[in-house]
Structures are given as C-alpha cells and as structure tokens.
Scaffold this active site. Structure first.
Site, PDB file in Angstrom:
ATOM      1  N   ALA A  25     -17.050  -1.874  -2.845  1.00 21.36           N
ATOM      2  CA  ALA A  25     -16.986  -2.816  -3.968  1.00 21.36           C
ATOM      3  C   ALA A  25     -17.282  -4.254  -3.532  1.00 21.36           C
ATOM      4  O   ALA A  25     -17.775  -5.052  -4.326  1.00 21.36           O
ATOM      5  CB  ALA A  25     -15.609  -2.747  -4.634  1.00 21.36           C
ATOM      6  N   SER A  46     -14.209  -1.910  14.449  1.00 19.99           N
ATOM      7  CA  SER A  46     -13.774  -3.281  14.739  1.00 19.99           C
ATOM      8  C   SER A  46     -13.867  -3.471  16.241  1.00 19.99           C
ATOM      9  O   SER A  46     -13.731  -2.510  17.013  1.00 19.99           O
ATOM     10  CB  SER A  46     -12.321  -3.478  14.304  1.00 19.99           C
ATOM     11  OG  SER A  46     -11.770  -4.635  14.900  1.00 19.99           O
ATOM     12  N   ARG A  62     -20.364  -3.637   0.614  1.00 19.66           N
ATOM     13  CA  ARG A  62     -21.370  -4.053  -0.374  1.00 19.66           C
ATOM     14  C   ARG A  62     -22.642  -4.527   0.334  1.00 19.66           C
ATOM     15  O   ARG A  62     -23.757  -4.196  -0.073  1.00 19.66           O
ATOM     16  CB  ARG A  62     -20.810  -5.158  -1.281  1.00 19.66           C
ATOM     17  CG  ARG A  62     -21.856  -5.651  -2.236  1.00 19.66           C
ATOM     18  CD  ARG A  62     -21.361  -6.637  -3.257  1.00 19.66           C
ATOM     19  NE  ARG A  62     -22.529  -7.127  -3.994  1.00 19.66           N
ATOM     20  CZ  ARG A  62     -22.513  -7.591  -5.228  1.00 19.66           C
ATOM     21  NH1 ARG A  62     -21.382  -7.672  -5.875  1.00 19.66           N
ATOM     22  NH2 ARG A  62     -23.624  -8.009  -5.810  1.00 19.66           N
ATOM     23  N   ALA A  72      -4.698   0.024  16.953  1.00 20.05           N
ATOM     24  CA  ALA A  72      -4.531   1.450  17.274  1.00 20.05           C
ATOM     25  C   ALA A  72      -5.269   2.321  16.262  1.00 20.05           C
ATOM     26  O   ALA A  72      -5.879   3.335  16.631  1.00 20.05           O
ATOM     27  CB  ALA A  72      -3.046   1.805  17.287  1.00 20.05           C
ATOM     28  N   ASP A 110      -9.457   6.685  -3.573  1.00 24.05           N
ATOM     29  CA  ASP A 110      -8.644   6.156  -2.474  1.00 24.05           C
ATOM     30  C   ASP A 110      -8.914   7.054  -1.264  1.00 24.05           C
ATOM     31  O   ASP A 110      -8.618   8.252  -1.301  1.00 24.05           O
ATOM     32  CB  ASP A 110      -7.165   6.224  -2.898  1.00 24.05           C
ATOM     33  CG  ASP A 110      -6.207   5.821  -1.786  1.00 24.05           C
ATOM     34  OD1 ASP A 110      -6.670   5.577  -0.649  1.00 24.05           O
ATOM     35  OD2 ASP A 110      -4.997   5.758  -2.066  1.00 24.05           O
ATOM     36  N   VAL A 117     -14.935 -11.131  10.530  1.00 24.82           N
ATOM     37  CA  VAL A 117     -16.092 -11.310   9.645  1.00 24.82           C
ATOM     38  C   VAL A 117     -15.638 -12.102   8.418  1.00 24.82           C
ATOM     39  O   VAL A 117     -14.530 -11.889   7.911  1.00 24.82           O
ATOM     40  CB  VAL A 117     -16.654  -9.938   9.189  1.00 24.82           C
ATOM     41  CG1 VAL A 117     -17.965 -10.138   8.427  1.00 24.82           C
ATOM     42  CG2 VAL A 117     -16.859  -9.007  10.374  1.00 24.82           C
ATOM     43  N   ASN A 139     -16.353   2.941   5.701  1.00 22.94           N
ATOM     44  CA  ASN A 139     -16.209   1.486   5.818  1.00 22.94           C
ATOM     45  C   ASN A 139     -14.860   0.992   5.311  1.00 22.94           C
ATOM     46  O   ASN A 139     -14.343  -0.011   5.810  1.00 22.94           O
ATOM     47  CB  ASN A 139     -17.352   0.811   5.017  1.00 22.94           C
ATOM     48  CG  ASN A 139     -17.068  -0.647   4.742  1.00 22.94           C
ATOM     49  OD1 ASN A 139     -17.194  -1.503   5.615  1.00 22.94           O
ATOM     50  ND2 ASN A 139     -16.643  -0.959   3.518  1.00 22.94           N
ATOM     51  N   TYR A 178      -3.108  -2.070  13.633  1.00 22.63           N
ATOM     52  CA  TYR A 178      -4.509  -2.078  13.164  1.00 22.63           C
ATOM     53  C   TYR A 178      -5.425  -1.679  14.322  1.00 22.63           C
ATOM     54  O   TYR A 178      -6.320  -0.832  14.182  1.00 22.63           O
ATOM     55  CB  TYR A 178      -4.853  -3.473  12.660  1.00 22.63           C
ATOM     56  CG  TYR A 178      -6.305  -3.685  12.252  1.00 22.63           C
ATOM     57  CD1 TYR A 178      -6.768  -3.297  11.002  1.00 22.63           C
ATOM     58  CD2 TYR A 178      -7.203  -4.298  13.128  1.00 22.63           C
ATOM     59  CE1 TYR A 178      -8.101  -3.509  10.631  1.00 22.63           C
ATOM     60  CE2 TYR A 178      -8.536  -4.514  12.760  1.00 22.63           C
ATOM     61  CZ  TYR A 178      -8.973  -4.122  11.515  1.00 22.63           C
ATOM     62  OH  TYR A 178     -10.285  -4.333  11.154  1.00 22.63           O
TER      63      TYR A 178
HETATM   64  N1  LIG Z   1     -13.396  -8.791   7.892  1.00 23.97           N
HETATM   65  C1  LIG Z   1     -13.202  -8.627   9.185  1.00 23.97           C
HETATM   66  O1  LIG Z   1     -12.839  -9.575   9.900  1.00 23.97           O
HETATM   67  C2  LIG Z   1     -13.464  -7.310   9.824  1.00 23.97           C
HETATM   68  C3  LIG Z   1     -13.482  -6.132   9.112  1.00 23.97           C
HETATM   69  N2  LIG Z   1     -13.690  -4.945   9.775  1.00 23.97           N
HETATM   70  C4  LIG Z   1     -13.658  -3.686   9.052  1.00 23.97           C
HETATM   71  O2  LIG Z   1     -14.704  -3.665   8.106  1.00 23.97           O
HETATM   72  C5  LIG Z   1     -14.358  -2.829   7.024  1.00 23.97           C
HETATM   73  C6  LIG Z   1     -14.632  -3.557   5.717  1.00 23.97           C
HETATM   74  O3  LIG Z   1     -13.815  -4.706   5.686  1.00 23.97           O
HETATM   75  P1  LIG Z   1     -14.178  -6.035   4.864  1.00 23.97           P
HETATM   76  O4  LIG Z   1     -15.431  -5.871   4.120  1.00 23.97           O
HETATM   77  O5  LIG Z   1     -14.019  -7.169   5.762  1.00 23.97           O
HETATM   78  O6  LIG Z   1     -12.924  -6.047   3.881  1.00 23.97           O
HETATM   79  P2  LIG Z   1     -12.779  -6.286   2.324  1.00 23.97           P
HETATM   80  O7  LIG Z   1     -11.323  -6.320   2.074  1.00 23.97           O
HETATM   81  O8  LIG Z   1     -13.614  -7.421   1.879  1.00 23.97           O
HETATM   82  O9  LIG Z   1     -13.423  -4.962   1.680  1.00 23.97           O
HETATM   83  C7  LIG Z   1     -12.833  -3.710   1.866  1.00 23.97           C
HETATM   84  C8  LIG Z   1     -13.119  -2.834   0.652  1.00 23.97           C
HETATM   85  O10 LIG Z   1     -12.477  -1.576   0.892  1.00 23.97           O
HETATM   86  C9  LIG Z   1     -11.751  -1.216  -0.268  1.00 23.97           C
HETATM   87  N3  LIG Z   1     -10.609  -0.362   0.095  1.00 23.97           N
HETATM   88  C10 LIG Z   1      -9.453  -0.731   0.702  1.00 23.97           C
HETATM   89  N4  LIG Z   1      -8.650   0.316   0.820  1.00 23.97           N
HETATM   90  C11 LIG Z   1      -9.290   1.383   0.285  1.00 23.97           C
HETATM   91  C12 LIG Z   1      -8.954   2.736   0.100  1.00 23.97           C
HETATM   92  N5  LIG Z   1      -7.754   3.221   0.466  1.00 23.97           N
HETATM   93  N6  LIG Z   1      -9.862   3.557  -0.472  1.00 23.97           N
HETATM   94  C13 LIG Z   1     -11.060   3.080  -0.880  1.00 23.97           C
HETATM   95  N7  LIG Z   1     -11.423   1.792  -0.748  1.00 23.97           N
HETATM   96  C14 LIG Z   1     -10.558   0.949  -0.177  1.00 23.97           C
HETATM   97  C15 LIG Z   1     -11.307  -2.529  -0.866  1.00 23.97           C
HETATM   98  O11 LIG Z   1     -10.959  -2.403  -2.245  1.00 23.97           O
HETATM   99  C16 LIG Z   1     -12.531  -3.398  -0.633  1.00 23.97           C
HETATM  100  O12 LIG Z   1     -13.463  -3.309  -1.689  1.00 23.97           O
HETATM  101  C17 LIG Z   1     -12.890  -2.438   7.244  1.00 23.97           C
HETATM  102  O13 LIG Z   1     -12.826  -1.149   7.794  1.00 23.97           O
HETATM  103  C18 LIG Z   1     -12.409  -3.462   8.240  1.00 23.97           C
HETATM  104  O14 LIG Z   1     -11.336  -2.985   9.030  1.00 23.97           O
HETATM  105  C19 LIG Z   1     -13.959  -4.898  11.108  1.00 23.97           C
HETATM  106  C20 LIG Z   1     -13.976  -6.029  11.838  1.00 23.97           C
HETATM  107  C21 LIG Z   1     -13.714  -7.325  11.278  1.00 23.97           C
HETATM  108  C1  LIG Z   2     -10.658  -8.877  18.867  1.00 21.58           C
HETATM  109  C2  LIG Z   2     -10.182  -8.280  17.588  1.00 21.58           C
HETATM  110  C3  LIG Z   2     -11.175  -8.480  16.494  1.00 21.58           C
HETATM  111  C4  LIG Z   2     -10.680  -7.784  15.258  1.00 21.58           C
HETATM  112  C5  LIG Z   2     -11.560  -8.016  14.099  1.00 21.58           C
HETATM  113  C6  LIG Z   2     -11.005  -7.298  12.903  1.00 21.58           C
HETATM  114  O1  LIG Z   2     -11.207  -6.098  12.782  1.00 21.58           O
HETATM  115  C7  LIG Z   2     -10.246  -7.988  11.912  1.00 21.58           C
HETATM  116  C8  LIG Z   2     -10.080  -9.324  11.953  1.00 21.58           C
HETATM  117  C9  LIG Z   2      -9.192  -9.967  11.074  1.00 21.58           C
HETATM  118  C10 LIG Z   2      -8.767 -11.232  11.266  1.00 21.58           C
HETATM  119  C11 LIG Z   2      -9.211 -12.104  12.385  1.00 21.58           C
HETATM  120  C12 LIG Z   2      -8.405 -11.865  13.564  1.00 21.58           C
HETATM  121  C13 LIG Z   2      -8.767 -11.972  14.856  1.00 21.58           C
HETATM  122  C14 LIG Z   2     -10.088 -12.114  15.452  1.00 21.58           C
HETATM  123  C15 LIG Z   2     -10.364 -13.484  15.949  1.00 21.58           C
HETATM  124  C16 LIG Z   2     -10.925 -13.754  17.096  1.00 21.58           C
HETATM  125  C17 LIG Z   2     -11.138 -12.798  18.153  1.00 21.58           C
HETATM  126  C18 LIG Z   2     -12.022 -13.443  19.168  1.00 21.58           C
HETATM  127  C19 LIG Z   2     -12.282 -12.516  20.300  1.00 21.58           C
HETATM  128  C20 LIG Z   2     -13.326 -13.112  21.143  1.00 21.58           C
HETATM  129  O2  LIG Z   2     -14.493 -13.127  20.737  1.00 21.58           O
HETATM  130  O3  LIG Z   2     -12.990 -13.586  22.230  1.00 21.58           O
END
Ligand SMILES: NC(=O)C1=CN([C@@H]2O[C@H](COP(=O)(O)OP(=O)(O)OC[C@H]3O[C@@H](n4cnc5c(N)ncnc54)[C@H](O)[C@@H]3O)[C@@H](O)[C@H]2O)C=CC1
Ligand SMILES: CCCCCC(=O)/C=C/C=C\C/C=C\C/C=C\CCCC(=O)O
Length: 272
Positions: free
Chosen positions: A14, A138, A19, A153, A64, A186, A91, A151
């Site tokens: 979404a 991640s 997206r 883990a 879900d 991100v 995702n 998270y």
């Molecule tokens: N934003 C960040 O800093 C980082 C995000 N990620 C990973 O990227 C993926 C996407 O995250 P983002 O786009 O940043 O987050 P976001 O929160 O913007 O989007 C996540 C989407 O997943 C949906 N969602 C959540 N729980 C759900 C469920 N139980 N069933 C179906 N849909 C569900 C939400 O409604 C939302 O539309 C996640 O797996 C997250 O752990 C990885 C590294 C960094």
């Molecule tokens: C290193 C863990 C990265 C995890 C990213 C993630 O899945 C979710 C992030 C959510 C919030 C931001 C938190 C921490 C990440 C910030 C900086 C890590 C920098 C590591 C580096 O590049 O040295």
C-alpha cells in the site's frame, strides 16, 4: 530476466518500499497483485496505479500476512487472476519492540509462510513453472542493533530460511531462485516512531538523519537483483557506505549458488 508480462504477488504494497517496487515492476510491463493489512491506503494506491498503468495490470487485496489463511487466500487470488505467479515478494513488515511477538508473527512467520506458499506453487518438480522469491529484509538481518533486538532477530530468521533453500542441492530441480535486499534505514513512514517503539529513540533519530537512504535506492537494488538470472541466494545491502552507492555480497558459496561478487567494484566495508 525480462519482466514484461511477469506475474507478481507482493505483500505490504500500500505504501513505502512495497509501493515503490510495484511501480518499478509495472513500468517494465509486469502485472502486480499486492496485499496489505490497511484497506484504505491499499485501495487508494490501487486506484492511483491503475490510472497510471491499466486496471488489468494492478490490483489490491486485503490480507494480514500474519494470518495464514488470509495470506494463502490472497496468493491464490493472484494465481486465479493471472494463471500463475512468477515472482513473489515478501515485503510487509513492522518495527515495534512493544509488541515483539506480533512483530515476529509479521516479519518472520509471515515472510517464511509467504516463501513456503510461493515455493509450493512454483516448484518445477511439483508441476510448477519455477520462479523468483524476493524478500525485503534489513541490514539488521546481517548484523546486530541494540535499538531493536527482536526486530533484528526477526530479520535474521528470514535470512537463515532463505539461504537454506537457496543452497539446497535440489534448487535446480525446484527452478526457484531466491534473493534478499537488506537496506539500512529508509525514508518511509516506518521511521515515524513513538517513544519506546525502539530503545534510545532520540539517539537513533540523530543517527538515522545522516544514514538513511531513499525508497528509490532500495528499488534500484531490488530491480538489479530480480532481473539477474545468475543470482541465487544474494543478500544485497543497501546503504550509504561507499559514498552512497550500494554493494552486494553473497554469503552462500555452495554449488548452484552464485559466486560472491561486488557491485560497482566497490569493496564491502572492512574488506580491501
Ligand atoms: N523503512 C526502513 O527504515 C526499513 C524498512 N525495511 C523493511 O522494509 C519493509 C517495508 O517497510 P517500509 O516500506 O519502510 O514500511 P511502511 O510502514 O512504509 O510500509 C509497510 C507496509 O506494510 C503493511 N503491513 C504491515 N503489517 C502488515 C501485515 N501484517 N500484513 C500485510 N501488510 C502489512 C503496512 O500497512 C504498510 O503498507 C519492511 O519489511 C521493513 O522491515 C528494511 C530496512 C529499513
Ligand atoms: C543497522 C540496522 C539497520 C536497520 C534498518 C531497518 O530495518 C529499520 C530501521 C528503522 C529505523 C532506523 C534505525 C536505525 C538505523 C540507523 C542507522 C544505522 C547505521 C548503520 C551504519 O550504516 O553504520
């Protein structure tokens, strides 16, 4: 891999990274069905993408991923609509230490179940057509982070699962290749956190401000990996190390798994 006409099922589409990936795949001529737990944003995204591409090429279904029946039904809806699924993308994910069991149910169990459903459907040795299973994991899945141990883990669990299938001696018979993109923080809604959602939030926010990458960086890495027919078992880090480009490393070296390689000839941090 030519993405034109490929049939895609993606979770958590979404908003955010999901997206972004859907849009990139649609722009290459793929057809996408995405699920999300949020029906309001899901419907809105569906409408916007259908206007931009076509109503046949993209659709939303509420599910879900932590609920096995909902996830299976959503995947089967994609199979019914398209005839088969060629690319499955896990995702959907959440980050909240206060509800860590739920976080495991979504990030680890939801993803692993998604892999299992897609694998059963795709396996050539079970009558399927083969395919690709990609996971948005991640950088936390590659290391450790005191901000969010549970998270981290949950993401390690995914990498252990995916790489175990990728290095299976039966992988060529399955005809399914695997990959993970592993971003640092991100710039998405996920970063808008409340106190106690992670430990040491204010310190984390200072850190994130200088380290975060954009959705387009993650999409770019994803697109390279999904199109690379020679890639299986890749863990692609997406970070601002090495002046803002990403590098790719592969941690599995067994037969039928792609050899280690470094993208853009850049060394992985700590290597010369
Ligand atoms: N934003 C960040 O800093 C980082 C995000 N990620 C990973 O990227 C993926 C996407 O995250 P983002 O786009 O940043 O987050 P976001 O929160 O913007 O989007 C996540 C989407 O997943 C949906 N969602 C959540 N729980 C759900 C469920 N139980 N069933 C179906 N849909 C569900 C939400 O409604 C939302 O539309 C996640 O797996 C997250 O752990 C990885 C590294 C960094
Ligand atoms: C290193 C863990 C990265 C995890 C990213 C993630 O899945 C979710 C992030 C959510 C919030 C931001 C938190 C921490 C990440 C910030 C900086 C890590 C920098 C590591 C580096 O590049 O040295």
């Amino acid at each position: 891999m030519n993405l034109s006409g490929k049939r895609v099922f993606l979770t958590g589409g979404a908003r955010g990274i999901g997206r972004g990936i859907s849009e990139a795949l649609l722009s290459k001529g793929a057809m996408v069905m995405f699920c999300d737990i949020n029906p309001g944003t899901g419907k809105q995204t569906e409408e916007e993408l259908q206007k931009q591409y076509s109503s046949d090429s993209v659709s939303f279904i509420k599910a879900d991923v932590a609920d096995s029946q909902q996830l299976k039904a959503a995947f089967e809806a994609a199979v019914t609509k398209f005839g088969a699924v060629d690319i499955h993308i896990n995702n959907a994910g959440i980050l909240d230490q206060r509800i860590w069991e739920r976080m495991f149910a979504v990030n680890a169990i939801g993803t692993i179940r998604g892999c299992q459903i897609a694998l059963e459907h795709m396996r050539r040795d079970k009558g399927g057509h083969g395919g690709v299973i990609m996971n948005v994991v991640s950088m936390g899945g590659l290391g450790s982070s005191y901000w969010f141990p549970a998270y981290t883990a949950s993401k390690h669990a995914v990498i252990g699962f995916v790489n175990s299938w990728a290095e299976s001696p039966y992988q060529p018979q399955h005809g399914v290749r695997w990959g993970c993109v592993c971003p640092v923080s991100v710039d998405t809604e996920m970063l808008n956190m409340e106190e106690n959602q992670i430990y040491d939030l204010s310190e984390n926010q200072k850190h994130t401000a200088t380290h975060k990458v954009q959705i387009s960086d993650v999409v770019d890495a994803f697109m390279k990996l999904v199109q690379d027919e020679n890639s299986n078992g890749a863990l692609m880090e997406v970070s601002r190390e090495n002046n803002g480009v990403y590098c790719r490393r592969q941690l599995v070296y067994m037969n039928n798994v792609s050899p280690p390689c470094f993208m853009d000839n850049l060394p992985f941090p700590g290597q010369t």
